[in-house]
Design a protein around this motif. Structure first.
Motif, short mmCIF file in Angstrom:
data_model
loop_
_atom_site.label_atom_id
_atom_site.label_comp_id
_atom_site.label_asym_id
_atom_site.label_seq_id
_atom_site.Cartn_x
_atom_site.Cartn_y
_atom_site.Cartn_z
N GLY A 76 6.67 -14.15 -7.81
CA GLY A 76 6.63 -12.89 -8.54
C GLY A 76 5.64 -11.89 -7.99
N GLY A 77 4.86 -12.30 -7.01
CA GLY A 77 3.89 -11.40 -6.39
C GLY A 77 4.29 -11.05 -4.97
N ALA A 78 3.49 -10.22 -4.32
CA ALA A 78 3.80 -9.79 -2.96
C ALA A 78 2.54 -9.23 -2.31
N CYS A 79 2.53 -9.24 -0.99
CA CYS A 79 1.45 -8.61 -0.25
C CYS A 79 2.05 -7.56 0.68
N SER A 80 1.30 -6.48 0.87
CA SER A 80 1.80 -5.35 1.63
C SER A 80 1.56 -5.55 3.13
N LEU A 81 2.46 -4.96 3.93
CA LEU A 81 2.35 -5.00 5.38
C LEU A 81 2.40 -3.59 5.93
N ASP A 82 1.92 -3.42 7.17
CA ASP A 82 2.13 -2.16 7.88
C ASP A 82 3.08 -2.40 9.05
N TYR A 83 3.39 -1.34 9.76
CA TYR A 83 4.41 -1.42 10.82
C TYR A 83 3.99 -2.38 11.94
N GLU A 84 2.73 -2.39 12.32
CA GLU A 84 2.28 -3.24 13.41
C GLU A 84 2.37 -4.72 13.06
N GLN A 85 2.16 -5.05 11.80
CA GLN A 85 2.20 -6.46 11.39
C GLN A 85 3.62 -7.03 11.42
N LEU A 86 4.62 -6.18 11.42
CA LEU A 86 6.00 -6.68 11.46
C LEU A 86 6.31 -7.39 12.77
N GLN A 87 5.63 -6.98 13.82
CA GLN A 87 5.96 -7.53 15.13
C GLN A 87 5.62 -9.01 15.24
N THR A 88 4.61 -9.46 14.53
CA THR A 88 4.16 -10.85 14.62
C THR A 88 4.32 -11.61 13.30
N LEU A 89 5.14 -11.11 12.42
CA LEU A 89 5.26 -11.72 11.10
C LEU A 89 6.01 -13.04 11.17
N GLN A 90 5.48 -14.06 10.50
CA GLN A 90 6.12 -15.36 10.36
C GLN A 90 6.17 -15.70 8.87
N LEU A 91 7.39 -15.91 8.35
CA LEU A 91 7.55 -16.20 6.94
C LEU A 91 7.54 -17.70 6.69
N SER A 92 6.90 -18.09 5.59
CA SER A 92 6.97 -19.49 5.18
C SER A 92 8.30 -19.74 4.50
N GLU A 93 8.55 -20.97 4.10
CA GLU A 93 9.85 -21.35 3.55
C GLU A 93 10.17 -20.62 2.26
N GLN A 94 9.17 -20.41 1.41
CA GLN A 94 9.44 -19.79 0.11
C GLN A 94 9.27 -18.27 0.14
N GLU A 95 8.81 -17.71 1.22
CA GLU A 95 8.58 -16.28 1.30
C GLU A 95 9.84 -15.54 1.75
N SER A 96 9.90 -14.28 1.40
CA SER A 96 10.99 -13.39 1.84
C SER A 96 10.41 -12.01 2.08
N LEU A 97 11.16 -11.17 2.78
CA LEU A 97 10.65 -9.89 3.26
C LEU A 97 11.45 -8.74 2.66
N TRP A 98 10.74 -7.68 2.27
CA TRP A 98 11.39 -6.45 1.81
C TRP A 98 10.84 -5.28 2.61
N LEU A 99 11.72 -4.61 3.32
CA LEU A 99 11.37 -3.43 4.10
C LEU A 99 12.11 -2.22 3.54
N HIS A 100 11.36 -1.19 3.22
CA HIS A 100 11.95 0.03 2.64
C HIS A 100 11.65 1.18 3.59
N TRP A 101 12.71 1.80 4.14
CA TRP A 101 12.58 2.79 5.20
C TRP A 101 13.04 4.16 4.73
N ASP A 102 12.49 5.19 5.43
CA ASP A 102 12.96 6.56 5.28
C ASP A 102 14.13 6.76 6.25
N ARG A 103 15.31 6.94 5.71
CA ARG A 103 16.51 6.99 6.56
C ARG A 103 16.52 8.17 7.52
N SER A 104 15.85 9.25 7.17
CA SER A 104 15.88 10.45 8.02
C SER A 104 14.92 10.37 9.20
#
Length: 326
Positions: free
Chosen positions: A16-44
């Motif tokens: 039910g919780g989450a931690c925030s990421l920035d763009y640079e951290q996406l490049q080396t991100l490794q998810l554990s088994e129970q974790e999942s990722l949400w990315l919200h982008w500006d389409r324009s």
């Protein structure tokens, strides 16, 4: 405004919780088994489009759909149990018309959710607040369900506003006051109701499909929640249709009242014209400039003619009253 197009990035901890990421951290991100990722982008943003095509892992077909200019609410299952979901919500941005609905495009699978928006969404702010408080979605399926729930919830306030406006206009008609209903407001209400219905009807069908077709990574009770959203949207659509009918009835009642008022005025003018038509004939006949007019040399002829005209007018008025025409 973001410099890289990434509006929000969160790693859901599955509790039910989450931690925030920035763009640079996406490049080396490794998810554990129970974790999942949400990315919200500006389409324009150009960098958002570049990341989606080059680094997201989505196929060209999915990227083209996600970056389309104009889309309606739709649901598209993809291979490998992936999902494309396009939803609409009420536009609550300052200075915007609520019926000018905002769009969110969502790609989801078992471990991640990628969402794109063009204009800010209040629904994502509510989701982020819940995540930061530790009461947010625990999985991608709960995330898209929560986003759909918040988008649907915002419609209720607009329906209440439209219903109250319809009540006020109906009261003016029922009270028979000299103040007429606001014709421009009624037309705006009908336009807003039609605009909302245009996008909410296919969105209701999407929720119905998600009730019937469950993906393997959906939570077991997700179908019940999608069905509840389907029922809520059905009720909203029925209320929108009712509002349109109420507006039409108010417009019809106002048009009838205006027609009756105009007919009554025309009737009065007709009576006045009927009374003065014989008198006009007499004055016209006596006004011709030829010899032989009776009473031309009588100093009392003018007053005699005036008296006869008054008697004639009173006689006509009495006759009209007798015939109940005036």
């Amino acid at each position: 405004m973001t410099t890289d197009g990434l509006v929000h990035a969160f790693v859901l901890d599955g509790q039910g919780g989450a931690c925030s990421l920035d763009y640079e951290q996406l490049q080396t991100l490794q998810l554990s088994e129970q974790e999942s990722l949400w990315l919200h982008w500006d389409r324009s943003h150009p960098q958002s489009q570049q990341w989606l095509r080059e680094y997201s892992g989505l196929g060209e077909f999915a990227c083209d759909l996600m970056l389309e200019e104009n889309t309606r609410p739709r649901l598209l299952p993809l291979p490998e149990h992936e999902l494309l979901l396009f939803l609409r919500g009420v536009n609550l941005n300052p200075g915007a018309e609520p019926e000018d609905m905002v769009s969110v495009r969502i790609f989801a699978d078992a471990r991640r959710v990628i969402s794109l928006r063009l204009r800010p969404l209040r629904a994502t702010d509510a989701l982020i607040a819940a995540l930061l408080a530790g009461r947010g979605p625990k999985s991608p399926s709960e995330l898209i369900l929560g986003l759909a729930d918040y988008l649907t919830e915002k419609v209720d306030g607009l329906l209440v506003e439209l219903s109250e406006q319809a009540d006020e206009q109906e009261e003016l008609i029922d009270a028979g006051l000299s103040q007429s209903p606001d014709h421009a407001l009624l037309l705006q209400m009908r336009r807003r109701a039609a605009g909302l219905r245009r996008f909410l009807a296919p969105q209701r069908d999407i929720f119905a499909q998600l009730t019937r077709h469950q993906l393997p990574w959906f939570v077991s009770d997700d179908a019940d929640y999608w069905n509840e959203l389907n029922n809520r949207l059905t009720r909203y659509l029925e209320e929108l249709e009712l509002i349109r009918e109420r507006v039409s009835l108010v417009l019809e009642a106002e048009n009838r009242r205006m027609e009756q008022r105009m007919n009554h005025n025309l009737y009065r003018f007709g009576i006045i014209a009927g009374v003065f038509l014989p008198l006009t004939f007499v004055t016209g006949l006596l006004g011709i400039n030829v010899g032989g007019i009776p009473g031309a040399d009588n100093p009392f002829a003018f007053w005699v003619v005036c008296a006869l005209m008054v008697v004639t007018a009173l006689g006509q008025w009495w006759l009209l009253r007798r015939l109940r025409l005036a």
